[in-house]
Design an enzyme around this catalytic site. Structure first.
Site, PDB file in Angstrom:
ATOM      1  N   ASP A 124       0.748  -1.330  -0.421  1.00 56.08           N
ATOM      2  CA  ASP A 124       0.153   0.033   0.076  1.00 56.08           C
ATOM      3  C   ASP A 124       1.047   1.376  -0.238  1.00 56.08           C
ATOM      4  O   ASP A 124       1.665   0.888   0.021  1.00 56.08           O
ATOM      5  CB  ASP A 124      -0.783   0.093   1.033  1.00 56.08           C
ATOM      6  N   ASP A 132       0.762   5.314   1.124  1.00 55.24           N
ATOM      7  CA  ASP A 132       0.042   6.336   1.979  1.00 55.24           C
ATOM      8  C   ASP A 132      -0.466   5.350   3.687  1.00 55.24           C
ATOM      9  O   ASP A 132      -0.985   4.569   4.273  1.00 55.24           O
ATOM     10  CB  ASP A 132      -0.902   6.893   2.053  1.00 55.24           C
ATOM     11  N   ASP A 145      -1.695  -0.950   6.072  1.00 49.35           N
ATOM     12  CA  ASP A 145      -1.958  -0.227   7.081  1.00 49.35           C
ATOM     13  C   ASP A 145      -3.118  -0.073   7.968  1.00 49.35           C
ATOM     14  O   ASP A 145      -3.629   0.889   9.269  1.00 49.35           O
ATOM     15  CB  ASP A 145      -1.386   1.658   7.161  1.00 49.35           C
TER      16      ASP A 145
END
Length: 396
Positions: free
Chosen positions: A128, A130, A292
């Site tokens: 991923d 960000d 995240d």
């Protein structure tokens, strides 16, 4: 008592014992007056003409009292045995499991036992963007807040537009869904124009401000050294993804970049990860993802890709509940799981690296050698420091 001891007691005489005591409260004041002496008469049994000491004869226990006493004794014994067995069985579990794993799997390589996918099958790592490659939430929040203020937006409950608002309403979610949640009465064209302005402002704010997640460079070096392919799978628009990668100096690093606009559905749907697997020409069992947010973890799990959760944005329990098989606070921690990512401190043997979340402890039965002295465990060494200067006590 004197008469009984000397034998000067009539056969039918029942002597009495005079006991003198002074009752005392649990906590006496300093200036309290002593209590007066009192005398009580305690009946005794018949005297023993031989001069033996006499004993008081208590009343026998009734059957209900005896039953209660026996039940209490049995319960106490059962609890004691249970606690004893539990305390003795707790410590050997870990060493036995480790020995069994070594017997089945053979010699253990650093980190190999903890990676989501065995190294011999691993072909790629899916990232991923960000919150995984960089810390960008502050820039996103400032850009969104500025646009919301210009649009005269107010939350329904009057809550501030802060980090908690960002994490609950925006972080890890599909941008189109976020716009629909924030502006349910606006049409699609208006929401898309708002999103475009917000992303343009975000790309201006991130210049010179993005910080990579701790240990990212070293982890990417390990990925290179292991010959693994790399892909970015993000819900961000492609223009923002390109800007972030360029700011981090990774514009040419990844083999594949997948944005939400290229898929029928964004995360948490599996479409972005399925597209990344297709472009890399690998199967789900040959890669693992790093996410995240719970939304991103669910997307990877739905695509049957094992997922590592990084707690840069959400707590560990939220990522684990979404399906993450491994949790790490950052890449420095995750390097402990990667074979040969960290240097060996013992050229003649194997160095095992452990993290703060592992069950490996100072009581683990692994000897340590310090200054020519071998200790059964590191705890033995720590305790010996209490007797520094006294070698005989340290060895004991």
């Amino acid at each position: 008592v004197a008469h009984a001891v000397s034998g000067q007691v009539r056969p039918m005489h029942r002597p009495t014992v005079h006991a003198v005591y002074r009752p005392r409260p649990e906590r006496e004041p300093v200036d309290a007056h002593p209590a007066p002496l009192r005398s009580v008469r305690l009946p005794t049994g018949p005297a023993d003409p031989s001069g033996a000491a006499m004993r008081l004869r208590p009343d026998p226990l009734s059957l209900p009292q005896l039953a209660v006493l026996m039940a209490w004794a049995l319960v106490s014994a059962a609890v004691f045995v249970w606690l004893r067995v539990r305390s003795q069985a707790r410590l050997p579990v870990r060493p036995f499991a480790m020995a069994a794993a070594r017997a089945v799997q053979g010699p253990r390589v650093r980190g190999q036992h903890t990676l989501p996918v065995p190294m011999q099958e691993l072909r790629a790592v899916l990232f991923d963007m960000d919150g995984v490659l960089c810390h960008s939430d502050d820039c996103h929040l400032q850009a969104l807040k500025a646009e919301l203020l210009e649009a005269d937006f107010e939350t329904a409950d009057g809550r501030p537009i802060d980090a908690a608002f960002w994490q609950e309403m925006v972080s890890g979610q599909d941008s189109d869904q976020v716009m629909q949640n924030l502006f349910p009465h606006r049409d699609l064209l208006w929401r898309q124009a708002f999103l475009d302005r917000k992303e343009a402002r975000y790309r201006e704010l991130l210049r010179g401000r993005l910080q990579p997640v701790l240990g990212l460079r070293r982890f990417l070096a390990w990925v290179d050294g292991a010959g693994l392919r790399r892909a970015v799978v993000t819900n961000a628009p492609r223009a923002s993804a390109d800007a972030v990668l360029a700011e981090l100096g990774l514009a040419d690093y990844f083999d594949v970049v997948v944005s939400a606009a290229e898929c029928p559905q964004a995360k948490p749907a599996p479409d972005p990860y399925l597209l990344a697997l297709e472009r890399l020409d690998i199967t789900a069992s040959q890669a693992f993802a790093i996410e995240d947010s719970p939304s991103g973890v669910r997307s990877a799990v739905a695509a049957q890709v094992a997922c590592v959760g990084v707690t840069t944005s959400f707590p560990a329990h939220a990522l684990r509940k979404a399906g993450a098989v491994l949790i790490a606070p950052h890449f420095v921690n995750f390097l402990c799981f990667c074979p040969d990512a960290l240097p060996s401190l013992n050229p003649e043997g194997t160095t095992y690296w452990f993290t703060g979340t592992d069950t490996f402890s100072n009581f683990s039965p692994h000897p340590v050698r310090i200054e020519g002295v071998e200790w059964p465990t590191s705890e033995h060494y720590y305790q010996s420091r209490k007797f520094a200067g006294h070698p005989e006590l340290q060895e004991a």
